[in-house]
Design an enzyme around this catalytic site. Structure first.
Site, PDB file in Angstrom:
ATOM      1  N   ASP A  71     -52.455  34.088  35.420  1.00  0.00           N
ATOM      2  CA  ASP A  71     -53.356  35.192  35.130  1.00  0.00           C
ATOM      3  C   ASP A  71     -54.061  34.904  33.806  1.00  0.00           C
ATOM      4  O   ASP A  71     -53.426  34.489  32.834  1.00  0.00           O
ATOM      5  CB  ASP A  71     -52.541  36.485  35.024  1.00  0.00           C
ATOM      6  CG  ASP A  71     -53.399  37.705  34.838  1.00  0.00           C
ATOM      7  OD1 ASP A  71     -53.981  38.174  35.840  1.00  0.00           O
ATOM      8  OD2 ASP A  71     -53.489  38.208  33.705  1.00  0.00           O
TER       9      ASP A  71
ATOM     10  N   ASN B 253     -65.298  40.447  30.204  1.00  0.00           N
ATOM     11  CA  ASN B 253     -66.255  41.306  30.905  1.00  0.00           C
ATOM     12  C   ASN B 253     -66.884  42.335  29.977  1.00  0.00           C
ATOM     13  O   ASN B 253     -68.087  42.584  30.030  1.00  0.00           O
ATOM     14  CB  ASN B 253     -65.581  42.011  32.083  1.00  0.00           C
ATOM     15  CG  ASN B 253     -65.347  41.076  33.252  1.00  0.00           C
ATOM     16  OD1 ASN B 253     -66.053  40.092  33.434  1.00  0.00           O
ATOM     17  ND2 ASN B 253     -64.343  41.378  34.047  1.00  0.00           N
TER      18      ASN B 253
ATOM     19  N   ASP C  40     -67.537  36.150  35.793  1.00  0.00           N
ATOM     20  CA  ASP C  40     -67.532  35.400  37.052  1.00  0.00           C
ATOM     21  C   ASP C  40     -67.563  33.894  36.800  1.00  0.00           C
ATOM     22  O   ASP C  40     -66.881  33.126  37.487  1.00  0.00           O
ATOM     23  CB  ASP C  40     -68.728  35.800  37.920  1.00  0.00           C
ATOM     24  CG  ASP C  40     -68.574  37.178  38.552  1.00  0.00           C
ATOM     25  OD1 ASP C  40     -67.468  37.763  38.471  1.00  0.00           O
ATOM     26  OD2 ASP C  40     -69.568  37.666  39.128  1.00  0.00           O
TER      27      ASP C  40
ATOM     28  N   GLU D 203     -58.367  38.422  38.002  1.00  0.00           N
ATOM     29  CA  GLU D 203     -58.224  37.163  37.268  1.00  0.00           C
ATOM     30  C   GLU D 203     -56.861  36.515  37.524  1.00  0.00           C
ATOM     31  O   GLU D 203     -56.354  35.760  36.711  1.00  0.00           O
ATOM     32  CB  GLU D 203     -58.431  37.401  35.770  1.00  0.00           C
ATOM     33  CG  GLU D 203     -57.414  38.280  35.117  1.00  0.00           C
ATOM     34  CD  GLU D 203     -57.702  39.786  35.218  1.00  0.00           C
ATOM     35  OE1 GLU D 203     -56.991  40.546  34.539  1.00  0.00           O
ATOM     36  OE2 GLU D 203     -58.597  40.212  35.957  1.00  0.00           O
TER      37      GLU D 203
END
Length: 173
Positions: A36, A44, A53, A79
């Site tokens: 992760d 973000n 992305d 993620e």
């Protein structure tokens, strides 16, 4: 069975891959790494979803680079990623996870870098199906997160379960 953003397998494709690997691996066993991206929300929030992305695609590239012959990479969602590694054992899986962690940290998309935490589980008497193996690797990932991020933790029920209990919260943060 594939994630459109990263072209890796999705969760459903991962379950099928794990079940197939377990059925075909015999005594060599299967290792599963669940990784992760740490503090991904910051990417973000501060740099935007397009940058987020791009980071996810770069992590997917690191997954593909870390995959050994016969291995399969997947994006579980958000993620969170996974890597199925048939026949390499715990020591080999730890080497792959550390390489993945290191390679993901080399992204140039994010000025402050990206770190990964990872959990590893291998098949044994208690993890003979996809769900059990995924559950154990995820428990190890959550322990890695609670221990401070940017680390690899191996699932061993004798040592890890008491540590998880001592750490408290079991929500992956």
């Amino acid at each position: 069975e594939h994630d459109p953003l990263t072209a890796l397998r999705n969760r459903r494709g991962l379950h099928d891959a794990i079940d197939t690997a377990i059925a075909e691996s015999g005594p060599a066993g299967v290792a599963l790494i669940v990784a992760d991206a740490d503090a991904f929300k910051r990417v973000n929030d501060e740099l935007g979803y397009e940058t987020g992305d791009q980071v996810l695609r770069e992590i997917a590239d690191a997954i593909r680079s870390a995959t050994v012959p016969g291995g399969i990479g997947a994006r579980l969602g958000g993620e969170e990623f996974a890597l199925v590694l048939p026949g390499i054992g715990a020591a080999g899986a730890r080497l792959v996870a550390e390489a993945l962690r290191r390679d993901a940290g080399e992204t140039t998309t994010v000025p402050w870098g990206v770190t990964l935490s990872a959990g590893i589980a291998v098949t044994d008497a208690g993890t003979t199906d996809a769900e059990a193996l995924l559950r154990c690797a995820t428990r190890a990932l959550h322990a890695a997160k609670r221990l401070g991020w940017d680390r690899v933790v191996f699932y061993d029920p004798v040592t890890l379960e008491p540590l998880i209990a001592a750490l408290g919260r079991d929500d992956g943060r």
